[in-house]
Design a protein around this motif. Structure first.
Motif, PDB file in Angstrom:
ATOM      1  N   VAL A  67       0.847  -1.202   0.000  1.00 41.91           N
ATOM      2  CA  VAL A  67       0.000   0.000   0.000  1.00 41.91           C
ATOM      3  C   VAL A  67       0.876   1.244   0.000  1.00 41.91           C
ATOM      4  N   LYS A  68       1.921   1.256   0.811  1.00 40.59           N
ATOM      5  CA  LYS A  68       2.817   2.404   0.879  1.00 40.59           C
ATOM      6  C   LYS A  68       3.489   2.655  -0.472  1.00 40.59           C
ATOM      7  N   CYS A  69       3.918   1.602  -1.145  1.00 42.58           N
ATOM      8  CA  CYS A  69       4.543   1.735  -2.468  1.00 42.58           C
ATOM      9  C   CYS A  69       3.553   2.285  -3.489  1.00 42.58           C
ATOM     10  N   LEU A  70       2.352   1.739  -3.503  1.00 38.98           N
ATOM     11  CA  LEU A  70       1.323   2.209  -4.432  1.00 38.98           C
ATOM     12  C   LEU A  70       1.030   3.683  -4.204  1.00 38.98           C
ATOM     13  N   GLU A  71       0.902   4.065  -2.954  1.00 37.13           N
ATOM     14  CA  GLU A  71       0.607   5.456  -2.629  1.00 37.13           C
ATOM     15  C   GLU A  71       1.776   6.391  -2.956  1.00 37.13           C
ATOM     16  N   ALA A 100      -6.205   0.599  -2.489  1.00 38.74           N
ATOM     17  CA  ALA A 100      -5.019   1.374  -2.889  1.00 38.74           C
ATOM     18  C   ALA A 100      -4.765   1.235  -4.386  1.00 38.74           C
ATOM     19  N   VAL A 101      -4.932   0.027  -4.925  1.00 34.35           N
ATOM     20  CA  VAL A 101      -4.769  -0.177  -6.369  1.00 34.35           C
ATOM     21  C   VAL A 101      -5.805   0.646  -7.130  1.00 34.35           C
ATOM     22  N   GLU A 102      -7.043   0.581  -6.684  1.00 36.96           N
ATOM     23  CA  GLU A 102      -8.109   1.329  -7.361  1.00 36.96           C
ATOM     24  C   GLU A 102      -7.882   2.834  -7.265  1.00 36.96           C
ATOM     25  N   ARG A 103      -7.439   3.308  -6.117  1.00 34.31           N
ATOM     26  CA  ARG A 103      -7.246   4.739  -5.891  1.00 34.31           C
ATOM     27  C   ARG A 103      -6.051   5.281  -6.692  1.00 34.31           C
TER      28      ARG A 103
END
Length: 143
Positions: A93-97, A121-124
């Protein structure tokens, strides 16, 4: 002109993927594969100084740090996530963000709530998350 074994490509593109590896223990086994792909490993992150030193020996000139925030602030496309298994969900999640695509090399979620946070997180972010689970192929699981 036929491509030699040395020139052989896996992907039919000249585009290079800039990769950061978070977790330089197991992550270094993937590092060796990158030379056969369109992947340049440009950054590494690990709390262990010995792992960081080994990474730099194999990849002189790359950025390396123990600070995950400084690592994720670097300019690269994707993260190979090879941290502790139980940390993969929150770390993904941290990487995606941080705007990075993620390849998680082990199971990423241990609760439904972690799974929901990862999907959200992927969708956002619109980034790609890929699970490259390796445990089904261990000897004990194959038996």
């Amino acid at each position: 002109m036929a491509a030699t074994k040395r020139d052989a490509r896996v992907f039919d593109t000249d585009r290079r993927i800039r990769l950061g590896i978070w977790g330089l223990g197991r992550g270094m086994s993937f590092f060796r594969t990158c030379r056969f792909l369109n992947i340049d490993v440009v950054a590494g992150c690990d709390y262990n100084a010995h792992m960081r030193e080994n990474f730099l020996k194999a990849n002189p000139g790359a950025y390396v740090t123990a600070d995950e925030d400084a690592f994720l602030a670097q300019d690269f496309d994707a993260v190979l996530l090879a941290t502790y298994c139980l940390a993969h969900g929150p770390h993904a999640v941290k990487c995606l963000e941080a705007g990075k695509h993620v390849l998680s090399e082990v199971t990423s979620c241990y609760t439904m709530a972690e799974g929901v946070r990862l999907v959200e997180a992927v969708e956002r972010t619109g980034k790609v998350y890929q699970l490259a689970e390796n445990y089904p192929f261990s000897a004990a699981n194959m038996w």
